[in-house]
Scaffold this active site. Structure first.
Site, PDB file in Angstrom:
ATOM      1  N   GLU A  87       0.853  -1.184   0.000  1.00 12.18           N
ATOM      2  CA  GLU A  87       0.000   0.000   0.000  1.00 12.18           C
ATOM      3  C   GLU A  87       0.893   1.239   0.000  1.00 12.18           C
ATOM      4  O   GLU A  87       1.939   1.264   0.641  1.00 12.18           O
ATOM      5  CB  GLU A  87      -0.880   0.001   1.255  1.00 12.18           C
ATOM      6  CG  GLU A  87      -1.842   1.179   1.346  1.00 12.18           C
ATOM      7  CD  GLU A  87      -2.678   1.146   2.609  1.00 12.18           C
ATOM      8  OE1 GLU A  87      -3.814   1.640   2.577  1.00 12.18           O
ATOM      9  OE2 GLU A  87      -2.186   0.643   3.647  1.00 12.18           O
ATOM     10  N   LYS A 162     -10.322   0.190  -2.172  1.00  7.44           N
ATOM     11  CA  LYS A 162     -10.457  -0.182  -0.761  1.00  7.44           C
ATOM     12  C   LYS A 162     -11.825   0.182  -0.214  1.00  7.44           C
ATOM     13  O   LYS A 162     -12.276   1.326  -0.333  1.00  7.44           O
ATOM     14  CB  LYS A 162      -9.359   0.527   0.041  1.00  7.44           C
ATOM     15  CG  LYS A 162      -9.277   0.146   1.509  1.00  7.44           C
ATOM     16  CD  LYS A 162      -8.121   0.899   2.140  1.00  7.44           C
ATOM     17  CE  LYS A 162      -7.951   0.584   3.613  1.00  7.44           C
ATOM     18  NZ  LYS A 162      -6.869   1.417   4.212  1.00  7.44           N
ATOM     19  N   CYS A 205      -4.903  -3.503   3.313  1.00  5.03           N
ATOM     20  CA  CYS A 205      -4.637  -3.053   4.671  1.00  5.03           C
ATOM     21  C   CYS A 205      -5.801  -3.291   5.635  1.00  5.03           C
ATOM     22  O   CYS A 205      -6.035  -4.414   6.071  1.00  5.03           O
ATOM     23  CB  CYS A 205      -4.213  -1.583   4.641  1.00  5.03           C
ATOM     24  SG  CYS A 205      -3.302  -1.051   6.123  1.00  5.03           S
TER      25      CYS A 205
END
Length: 339
Positions: A87, A162, A205
């Site tokens: 990321e 995301k 993440c």
């Protein structure tokens, strides 16, 4: 740059590591790796190899690309058919304004350079956490946190945006981030992508904390889950390996998690420990890390992906066959609603 080659999964012990610590027990420098490359290729099994990388991004996009490029080149030389970058591989800004000012579209310079690199080296890339300008950028100056998959022809194979944003305040632990202040949550999951190492399911993440996402990807055929990340030092020390191993065990997938490591600027540092976990939950690659141990040159672990290990694990313990239908698990909610 520091590189190690992981053992085949299933050994039941923690594998050789790519560490930034001088006292590392298992350590292979880039120059040593180059001298062993031909021998390793000749003696390798037929299993594909993945490179799970970590780096220390800063606001300097050119320097970050230089590190990313060296990692990809070294991984390809080491026999990797797919390379995973973390990321924010493009940059980590020192403020909200800087983060937005540096953002690009998918047709911008950063992704274009990586597509050219993938095509030149004939390698697949997982670029997790690209700062992509949002759909209404000219009006609202908001971005997506996008996981981009590039195939070995240099074409975009998938983009996942995301869906779970990190809005967390941990008093006393030095964690205060509000991702939603400038980031748009992604509208949907992306189907797993067929790659040379297997079918890859995409997360980023904070998505790691939501098992519903990993189970949905597994039901759609994922052999491998990937969570490119920039975990904070506090949350990484407490939860990083625990969560990655849990996702591997519950889905019986490989889990590959590239990571940011070390200090990015005066107000932010990342935990590191880019990790590879096999379907049994064993750690088969760990790049080490810590707030003060990052290296601008980056590091990686090379891991063989044995899809027979996935099939064997699922065959011997058929968890998904034993899972009840969704209505069964919602039964408690219905019972509470009726009281």
């Amino acid at each position: 740059m520091e590189i190690t080659k992981g053992r085949p999964s299933g050994s039941g012990v923690r594998d050789e590591r790519c560490l930034f610590r001088k006292q590392a027990r298992h350590f292979v420098t880039y120059s040593t790796w180059k001298s062993l490359t031909m021998q390793n290729r000749m003696s390798s099994t037929s299993n594909p190899v993945a490179a799970v990388c970590q780096m220390t991004s800063t606001p300097d996009k050119e320097a970050n690309f230089s590190v990313g490029k060296r990692l990809v080149e070294a991984a390809r030389e080491g026999g990797a058919s797919m390379v995973f970058l973390p990321e924010a591989f493009d940059y980590i800004g020192s403020s909200r304004d800087e983060t937005l000012a540096l953002a690009e579209s998918l047709t911008g310079d950063t992704i274009s350079r990586y597509t050219q690199l993938a095509s030149k080296l004939n390698v697949w890339l997982s670029l997790g956490g690209f700062h992509e300008r949002g759909h209404d950028w000219e009006n609202d100056r908001r971005i997506y946190n996008s996981h981009v998959i590039i195939n070995d022809q240099g074409s975009l194979a998938a983009v996942y945006r995301k869906s779970h944003l990190f809005d967390v305040e941990l008093p006393g632990r030095g964690v205060s981030l509000k991702e939603s202040a400038f980031t748009i949550p992604g509208p949907a999951l992306a189907p797993p992508v067929q790659t040379p190492i297997g079918k890859v399911g995409l997360g980023i993440c904070y998505d790691l904390r939501f098992p519903e996402l990993s189970l949905a990807l597994q039901r759609q055929g994922a052999d491998i889950l990937t969570y490119p990340s920039a975990f904070t030092v506090a949350t990484g020390a407490a939860h990083w390996e625990l969560l990655l191993r849990a996702r591997a065990v519950e889905t019986q997938c490989y889990v590959l998690a590239a990571a940011q490591v070390g200090r990015h600027h005066t107000t932010r540092a990342s935990w590191g420990h880019a990790l590879a976990v096999d379907p049994w939950g064993a750690v088969v690659g760990d790049c080490g890390g810590g707030e003060k141990e990052g290296s601008g040159n980056g590091g990686m672990v090379l891991v063989e992906v044995d899809l027979e290990k996935v099939r064997e694990t699922r065959r011997n313990m058929p968890v998904q066959e034993h899972r009840r239908d969704a209505g069964f698990y919602r039964g408690l909610e219905a019972a509470v609603d009726n009281t």
